[in-house]
Design a protein around this motif. Sequence first.
Motif, PDB file in Angstrom:
ATOM      1  N   MET A 153       0.833  -1.207   0.000  1.00  0.00           N
ATOM      2  CA  MET A 153       0.000   0.000   0.000  1.00  0.00           C
ATOM      3  C   MET A 153       0.870   1.261   0.000  1.00  0.00           C
ATOM      4  SD  MET A 153      -3.204  -0.938  -0.083  1.00  0.00           S
ATOM      5  CE  MET A 153      -2.572  -2.176  -1.219  1.00  0.00           C
ATOM      6  N   TRP A 154       1.954   1.229   0.777  1.00  0.00           N
ATOM      7  CA  TRP A 154       2.863   2.384   0.823  1.00  0.00           C
ATOM      8  C   TRP A 154       3.534   2.608  -0.528  1.00  0.00           C
ATOM      9  CZ3 TRP A 154       3.713   5.867   4.762  1.00  0.00           C
ATOM     10  CH2 TRP A 154       4.792   6.743   4.592  1.00  0.00           C
ATOM     11  N   LEU A 155       3.964   1.534  -1.182  1.00  0.00           N
ATOM     12  CA  LEU A 155       4.618   1.661  -2.484  1.00  0.00           C
ATOM     13  C   LEU A 155       3.652   2.186  -3.539  1.00  0.00           C
ATOM     14  CD1 LEU A 155       6.743  -1.617  -2.563  1.00  0.00           C
ATOM     15  CD2 LEU A 155       7.581   0.726  -2.298  1.00  0.00           C
ATOM     16  N   ILE A 156       2.406   1.729  -3.482  1.00  0.00           N
ATOM     17  CA  ILE A 156       1.406   2.209  -4.440  1.00  0.00           C
ATOM     18  C   ILE A 156       1.140   3.700  -4.230  1.00  0.00           C
ATOM     19  CG2 ILE A 156      -1.032   2.057  -5.085  1.00  0.00           C
ATOM     20  CD1 ILE A 156      -0.847  -0.967  -4.502  1.00  0.00           C
ATOM     21  N   ALA A 157       1.074   4.117  -2.972  1.00  0.00           N
ATOM     22  CA  ALA A 157       0.751   5.517  -2.665  1.00  0.00           C
ATOM     23  C   ALA A 157       1.917   6.458  -2.933  1.00  0.00           C
ATOM     24  CB  ALA A 157       0.307   5.629  -1.205  1.00  0.00           C
ATOM     25  N   PHE A 158       3.139   6.023  -2.575  1.00  0.00           N
ATOM     26  CA  PHE A 158       4.265   6.954  -2.575  1.00  0.00           C
ATOM     27  C   PHE A 158       5.446   6.508  -3.444  1.00  0.00           C
ATOM     28  CE2 PHE A 158       2.274   7.311   1.728  1.00  0.00           C
ATOM     29  CZ  PHE A 158       1.675   8.547   1.522  1.00  0.00           C
ATOM     30  N   GLY A 159       5.335   5.341  -4.074  1.00  0.00           N
ATOM     31  CA  GLY A 159       6.453   4.870  -4.903  1.00  0.00           C
ATOM     32  C   GLY A 159       6.689   5.747  -6.113  1.00  0.00           C
ATOM     33  N   GLY A 160       5.621   5.968  -6.865  1.00  0.00           N
ATOM     34  CA  GLY A 160       5.685   6.909  -7.970  1.00  0.00           C
ATOM     35  C   GLY A 160       6.384   6.433  -9.218  1.00  0.00           C
ATOM     36  N   ASN A 161       6.666   5.140  -9.326  1.00  0.00           N
ATOM     37  CA  ASN A 161       7.281   4.631 -10.559  1.00  0.00           C
ATOM     38  C   ASN A 161       6.833   3.201 -10.802  1.00  0.00           C
ATOM     39  OD1 ASN A 161       9.275   2.756  -9.195  1.00  0.00           O
ATOM     40  ND2 ASN A 161       9.977   4.714  -8.353  1.00  0.00           N
ATOM     41  N   LEU A 162       7.104   2.720 -12.009  1.00  0.00           N
ATOM     42  CA  LEU A 162       6.620   1.403 -12.426  1.00  0.00           C
ATOM     43  C   LEU A 162       7.203   0.286 -11.573  1.00  0.00           C
ATOM     44  CD1 LEU A 162       4.996  -0.302 -14.412  1.00  0.00           C
ATOM     45  CD2 LEU A 162       6.982  -0.287 -15.946  1.00  0.00           C
ATOM     46  N   VAL A 163       8.471   0.411 -11.204  1.00  0.00           N
ATOM     47  CA  VAL A 163       9.103  -0.631 -10.385  1.00  0.00           C
ATOM     48  C   VAL A 163       8.375  -0.786  -9.052  1.00  0.00           C
ATOM     49  CG1 VAL A 163      11.212  -1.297  -9.177  1.00  0.00           C
ATOM     50  CG2 VAL A 163      11.350  -0.310 -11.471  1.00  0.00           C
ATOM     51  N   SER A 164       8.020   0.331  -8.432  1.00  0.00           N
ATOM     52  CA  SER A 164       7.304   0.283  -7.164  1.00  0.00           C
ATOM     53  C   SER A 164       5.967  -0.436  -7.305  1.00  0.00           C
ATOM     54  CB  SER A 164       7.055   1.692  -6.628  1.00  0.00           C
ATOM     55  OG  SER A 164       8.272   2.363  -6.375  1.00  0.00           O
ATOM     56  N   TYR A 165       5.260  -0.149  -8.416  1.00  0.00           N
ATOM     57  CA  TYR A 165       3.958  -0.781  -8.622  1.00  0.00           C
ATOM     58  C   TYR A 165       4.097  -2.285  -8.848  1.00  0.00           C
ATOM     59  CZ  TYR A 165       2.562   4.088  -9.280  1.00  0.00           C
ATOM     60  OH  TYR A 165       2.351   5.433  -9.111  1.00  0.00           O
ATOM     61  N   VAL A 166       5.126  -2.672  -9.581  1.00  0.00           N
ATOM     62  CA  VAL A 166       5.351  -4.103  -9.835  1.00  0.00           C
ATOM     63  C   VAL A 166       5.699  -4.826  -8.540  1.00  0.00           C
ATOM     64  CG1 VAL A 166       6.858  -5.775 -10.982  1.00  0.00           C
ATOM     65  CG2 VAL A 166       6.006  -3.782 -12.248  1.00  0.00           C
ATOM     66  N   VAL A 167       6.583  -4.217  -7.734  1.00  0.00           N
ATOM     67  CA  VAL A 167       6.947  -4.824  -6.445  1.00  0.00           C
ATOM     68  C   VAL A 167       5.724  -4.920  -5.543  1.00  0.00           C
ATOM     69  CG1 VAL A 167       8.315  -4.515  -4.355  1.00  0.00           C
ATOM     70  CG2 VAL A 167       9.352  -4.083  -6.585  1.00  0.00           C
ATOM     71  N   ALA A 168       4.889  -3.872  -5.548  1.00  0.00           N
ATOM     72  CA  ALA A 168       3.675  -3.889  -4.728  1.00  0.00           C
ATOM     73  C   ALA A 168       2.746  -5.019  -5.151  1.00  0.00           C
ATOM     74  CB  ALA A 168       2.959  -2.543  -4.840  1.00  0.00           C
ATOM     75  N   ALA A 169       2.577  -5.208  -6.453  1.00  0.00           N
ATOM     76  CA  ALA A 169       1.715  -6.287  -6.942  1.00  0.00           C
ATOM     77  C   ALA A 169       2.252  -7.654  -6.525  1.00  0.00           C
ATOM     78  CB  ALA A 169       1.593  -6.199  -8.460  1.00  0.00           C
ATOM     79  N   LEU A 170       3.564  -7.831  -6.605  1.00  0.00           N
ATOM     80  CA  LEU A 170       4.170  -9.109  -6.201  1.00  0.00           C
ATOM     81  C   LEU A 170       3.984  -9.353  -4.704  1.00  0.00           C
ATOM     82  CD1 LEU A 170       7.482  -9.022  -8.289  1.00  0.00           C
ATOM     83  CD2 LEU A 170       5.449 -10.415  -8.712  1.00  0.00           C
ATOM     84  N   LEU A 171       4.140  -8.291  -3.899  1.00  0.00           N
ATOM     85  CA  LEU A 171       3.960  -8.430  -2.462  1.00  0.00           C
ATOM     86  C   LEU A 171       2.519  -8.786  -2.106  1.00  0.00           C
ATOM     87  CD1 LEU A 171       6.080  -5.421  -1.133  1.00  0.00           C
ATOM     88  CD2 LEU A 171       6.590  -7.852  -0.856  1.00  0.00           C
TER      89      LEU A 171
END
Length: 232
Positions: A153-171
């Motif tokens: 949830m933190w990565l989706i809200a504050f990651g701000g890049n594609l890598v963060s979203y991919v890592v969030a989905a995997l988590l």
Amino acid sequence: MLTRILTSALFAGAAAGLIVALLQLFFVQPVLLHAELYETGALVHFGGDPVSAHPELPGLFDEPMRNLLSILFTMLTYTGYALVLVALMSQAERQGHVVTARHGIIWGIAGFVAFHFAPGFTLAPEVPGVAAADVGARQIWWVTTVATAGIAMWLIAFGGNLVSYVVAALLLIAPHVIGAPEPDTFTGPVPTEIGALFAARAFGIGMAAWVLLGAFAAYFWQTESARDAAAA
């Protein structure tokens, strides 16, 4: 800063916890009391005469001490959740993000996903008497799932890049791919209709609880911030 966090969390947790406790007493506790009748053998729904779906259950004022303790512990539980939420809001604010009561609702939804929906997607809320795997193994899986979902949830809200979203989905996906501990056999005397109603109400009230908690936490956080600014 610490005083602001503690004060905001105390007010937010107490307010949200009181509302949630009342909702639970009206909507969840009757379902649990109904399930307990089957768990103890007072009611049997297979192999006997038809059983009424509306048995006589204890009222709200029949066990006042139990209900008061339930309200108290629910308020304490949500105060603990509020401490986590307000501490994270403080961190977000230090990174330059604004946290208002409206933003708090979104924070609350993220908290619901992390603490209720993500673990409940595979390890659903259970009524008394159903078959279950070892409690220690389930607790480890639950804590791990909540932690990975919270980070996501933190990565989706504050990651701000594609890598963060991919890592969030995997988590988010990983705990469910691994799977929660399951019992070797399925047993249980409680009708499936009661189990389904309990799960639905647990998720519904959980959602309401976290939306309220997020809104209250953000509101009191901003109120304490304005008070500190005025005092300075």
